[in-house]
Design a protein around this motif. Sequence first.
Motif, PDB file in Angstrom:
ATOM      1  N   ALA A  77      27.977  33.305  29.213  1.00  0.00           N
ATOM      2  CA  ALA A  77      27.107  34.673  28.817  1.00  0.00           C
ATOM      3  C   ALA A  77      26.957  34.997  27.413  1.00  0.00           C
ATOM      4  N   GLN A  78      25.934  35.605  27.028  1.00  0.00           N
ATOM      5  CA  GLN A  78      25.650  35.923  25.549  1.00  0.00           C
ATOM      6  C   GLN A  78      26.611  36.661  24.893  1.00  0.00           C
ATOM      7  N   ALA A 108      35.937  38.379  26.786  1.00  0.00           N
ATOM      8  CA  ALA A 108      34.491  38.654  27.071  1.00  0.00           C
ATOM      9  C   ALA A 108      34.014  38.321  28.432  1.00  0.00           C
ATOM     10  N   VAL A 109      34.498  36.955  28.911  1.00  0.00           N
ATOM     11  CA  VAL A 109      34.133  36.393  30.263  1.00  0.00           C
ATOM     12  C   VAL A 109      34.399  37.518  31.195  1.00  0.00           C
ATOM     13  N   LEU A 110      35.703  37.972  31.068  1.00  0.00           N
ATOM     14  CA  LEU A 110      36.235  39.010  32.191  1.00  0.00           C
ATOM     15  C   LEU A 110      35.563  40.332  32.430  1.00  0.00           C
ATOM     16  N   GLN A 111      34.365  40.553  31.137  1.00  0.00           N
ATOM     17  CA  GLN A 111      33.782  41.688  31.369  1.00  0.00           C
ATOM     18  C   GLN A 111      31.985  41.052  31.889  1.00  0.00           C
ATOM     19  N   GLU A 112      32.229  39.918  32.116  1.00  0.00           N
ATOM     20  CA  GLU A 112      30.934  39.222  32.462  1.00  0.00           C
ATOM     21  C   GLU A 112      30.890  38.899  33.932  1.00  0.00           C
ATOM     22  N   GLN A 113      31.687  39.599  34.905  1.00  0.00           N
ATOM     23  CA  GLN A 113      31.873  38.957  36.219  1.00  0.00           C
ATOM     24  C   GLN A 113      30.669  38.821  36.876  1.00  0.00           C
ATOM     25  N   TYR A 119      27.747  37.853  35.752  1.00  0.00           N
ATOM     26  CA  TYR A 119      27.112  36.693  35.282  1.00  0.00           C
ATOM     27  C   TYR A 119      27.872  35.223  35.965  1.00  0.00           C
ATOM     28  N   VAL A 120      29.171  35.575  36.046  1.00  0.00           N
ATOM     29  CA  VAL A 120      30.182  34.383  36.691  1.00  0.00           C
ATOM     30  C   VAL A 120      29.763  34.343  38.032  1.00  0.00           C
TER      31      VAL A 120
END
Length: 352
Positions: free
Chosen positions: A38-39, A250-255, A257-258
């Motif tokens: 994600a961005q 950061a990716v854990l804030q983009e669940q 998107y995941v």
Amino acid sequence: MTFLNEKFQELTPYTPGEQVNEEAFIKLNTNESPYPPAQGVQEAVAEASKKLNRYSDIAVEAVAKPLAEYLGIQQNQLFLGNGSDEVLSYIFQGFTEKGIAFPDVTYGFYQVYSGLYQVDATVVPLEDDFSLELSKYDDLDGTVIFANPNAPTGIYLTQEKICDFLERHPDRLVVVDEAYIDFSGESMVSVIDQYKNLFVVGTFSKSRQLAGARLGFGVGNADLIADMNRLRFSLNPYNINSMTQAAGSAVLQEQDYVDQKVQETIQVREWSKRELAKLGFEQTDSQGNFLFAKHPKLSGEELFTALREKKILARWFNQPRTKEHLRITVGTQEQMERLVEALKMILEEVEA
């Protein structure tokens, strides 16, 4: 002349999937996500790069706290590693005094680590259909490890069957490698409090688009995690670099998107299964982000070579039980459509 310790001179190292120029090839050989992070993840990594003059946080708090919350566990039940491979290496190094057992068709690093750490390994054959029968491990000693879903077969073993085995062997450590669990069934993390002999391994490489960042984790009881950290602090306490910590946080804030990309992968996987079946391929019911398939008219090597000539990379394992199969990573819908068209052309050439 060699200066290498004699006990390592016959060591067979792990063979990773081929890395190529992706502008020239469709890369379906290493089970990476075909989607970029994600961005917000990309921006977090760029920001972290400004502080590389400082050591990374040993506690990896920016990842540990939100990941523990997401998994529904306590932070003292969580271990973070430089990819799940590092997590696995500590298991083989420190928790296999009585030996270890694993399937004959599975992740190649299990055999490599057994050799590297001089572990007494028992290799247990899978069933004829590549399913895992845990009763075959009942009369063995020591640690048990298996991937679930398995790789390269993609076959998923139910939580109920694993729990039954854990209950039968409370004094044996059971390691469940869940690199692909997000594409399939229920994680064993949900029962971690019930079994002190359970250790679950996970990764950010597959469903979270961070294969290049190298971030993995293990979940177990607090005493087991403390022992894992004893090994880590004796070897590499700064094992998670600052940019990887930023990416993981950061990716854990983009669940959302995941989750979206996981669902897309599952949908493309099931579409691909159907299309390959129409072409006469025999397949396992893979629950990972990959297919495991063979065709009666072409050997695995012939199929691998023919696809490579068409600039499509798959993975061929030249082993007795898998040499007729290819493991094919699930790419984007467009990539898999191009794969199917290439396979049609290859099969038409064979039949001509």
